[in-house]
Design a protein around this motif. Structure first.
Motif, PDB file in Angstrom:
ATOM      1  N   ALA A 238       1.007  -1.270  -0.035  1.00 36.92           N
ATOM      2  CA  ALA A 238       0.053   0.043   0.033  1.00 36.92           C
ATOM      3  C   ALA A 238       0.911   1.279   0.109  1.00 36.92           C
ATOM      4  O   ALA A 238       0.693   2.209  -0.757  1.00 36.92           O
ATOM      5  CB  ALA A 238      -1.015  -0.226   1.209  1.00 36.92           C
ATOM      6  N   GLU A 239       2.066   1.283   0.862  1.00 38.76           N
ATOM      7  CA  GLU A 239       2.935   2.271   0.818  1.00 38.76           C
ATOM      8  C   GLU A 239       3.935   2.078   1.726  1.00 38.76           C
ATOM      9  O   GLU A 239       3.927   0.920   2.864  1.00 38.76           O
ATOM     10  CB  GLU A 239       2.134   3.641   1.814  1.00 38.76           C
ATOM     11  CG  GLU A 239       2.986   4.853   1.436  1.00 38.76           C
ATOM     12  CD  GLU A 239       2.175   6.169   2.082  1.00 38.76           C
ATOM     13  OE1 GLU A 239       2.830   7.181   1.911  1.00 38.76           O
ATOM     14  OE2 GLU A 239       1.009   5.800   2.453  1.00 38.76           O
ATOM     15  N   LYS A 240       5.191   2.471   1.490  1.00 43.63           N
ATOM     16  CA  LYS A 240       6.260   2.421   2.500  1.00 43.63           C
ATOM     17  C   LYS A 240       6.774   3.798   2.852  1.00 43.63           C
ATOM     18  O   LYS A 240       6.893   4.531   2.147  1.00 43.63           O
ATOM     19  CB  LYS A 240       7.432   1.551   1.750  1.00 43.63           C
ATOM     20  CG  LYS A 240       8.722   1.181   2.742  1.00 43.63           C
ATOM     21  CD  LYS A 240       9.633   0.533   1.785  1.00 43.63           C
ATOM     22  CE  LYS A 240      10.851   0.165   2.752  1.00 43.63           C
ATOM     23  NZ  LYS A 240      11.338   1.441   3.342  1.00 43.63           N
ATOM     24  N   VAL A 241       7.056   3.939   4.415  1.00 46.60           N
ATOM     25  CA  VAL A 241       7.388   5.120   4.678  1.00 46.60           C
ATOM     26  C   VAL A 241       8.661   4.838   5.705  1.00 46.60           C
ATOM     27  O   VAL A 241       8.446   3.804   6.630  1.00 46.60           O
ATOM     28  CB  VAL A 241       6.269   5.870   5.416  1.00 46.60           C
ATOM     29  CG1 VAL A 241       6.582   7.215   6.263  1.00 46.60           C
ATOM     30  CG2 VAL A 241       5.329   6.207   4.691  1.00 46.60           C
ATOM     31  N   ILE A 242       9.454   5.886   5.954  1.00 47.47           N
ATOM     32  CA  ILE A 242      10.574   5.969   6.826  1.00 47.47           C
ATOM     33  C   ILE A 242      10.366   6.930   7.930  1.00 47.47           C
ATOM     34  O   ILE A 242      10.165   8.215   7.429  1.00 47.47           O
ATOM     35  CB  ILE A 242      11.994   5.738   6.326  1.00 47.47           C
ATOM     36  CG1 ILE A 242      12.183   4.561   5.275  1.00 47.47           C
ATOM     37  CG2 ILE A 242      12.842   5.934   7.500  1.00 47.47           C
ATOM     38  CD1 ILE A 242      13.540   4.615   4.882  1.00 47.47           C
TER      39      ILE A 242
END
Length: 173
Positions: free
Chosen positions: A44-48
């Protein structure tokens, strides 16, 4: 054990919690993305996000409010140092904790890293019908968590039961 049936792909978001990682060197996040996609799920999404409980909560809140995201996996911030705050950031957002997840994760980790496994505060729960899994920041911990716990529970074919079969009932009151 899984039965022969059509796989149901889920939309899964990945959050890496780290003050130092970037997309270029986020090996743990990459492990999770590769494994969930190999299993047939969609990213769906990848965030740091840095080790900041409010930024972690903001990102997680956005995902759990989105009906298109069925699960979230975080990596990092589950240790015991002063900056490790992922459990504190996430626990307050959970409607229910899945207590056995952290316990079983530490048992499985013990087989690999012995007593160092006590430093992990891995946890899981449900928030607004979205499953949330919090894993330590090492790529080995992510492999253990996905391979030995999460993958089977996010596959509706796993018997005798799995978390996916409960999804239609998560928002019952």
């Amino acid at each position: 054990m899984t039965e022969q049936a059509e796989f149901i792909p889920l939309n899964i978001a990945v959050l890496t919690v780290s003050d130092t990682r970037t997309d270029a060197d986020d090996t743990s996040g990459k492990v999770l993305v590769e494994r969930l996609q190999k299993a047939g799920h969609r990213l769906a999404e990848k965030v740091i996000e840095p080790d900041d409980i409010y930024r972690i909560r903001a990102t997680l809140s956005r995902w759990i409010a989105d009906p298109q995201v069925q699960a979230v996996i975080t990596t990092g911030g589950t240790g015991v140092t002063g900056r490790d705050g992922t459990p504190e950031a996430i626990e307050v957002l959970l409607d229910k904790q899945i207590s056995g997840f952290g316990e079983l994760f530490r048992v499985l980790s013990y087989e690999e890293i012995k007593t160092s496994s006590i430093q992990s505060r891995a946890l899981a729960g449900v928030a607004n019908g979205t499953y949330v899994f919090c894993l330590p920041g090492s790529s080995g911990a992510c492999r253990t968590g996905w391979d030995k716990l999460i993958e089977a529970q996010l596959d509706h074919r796993t018997r005798p039961c799995n978390l996916v079969m409960l999804m239609p009932r998560l928002l019952e009151r």
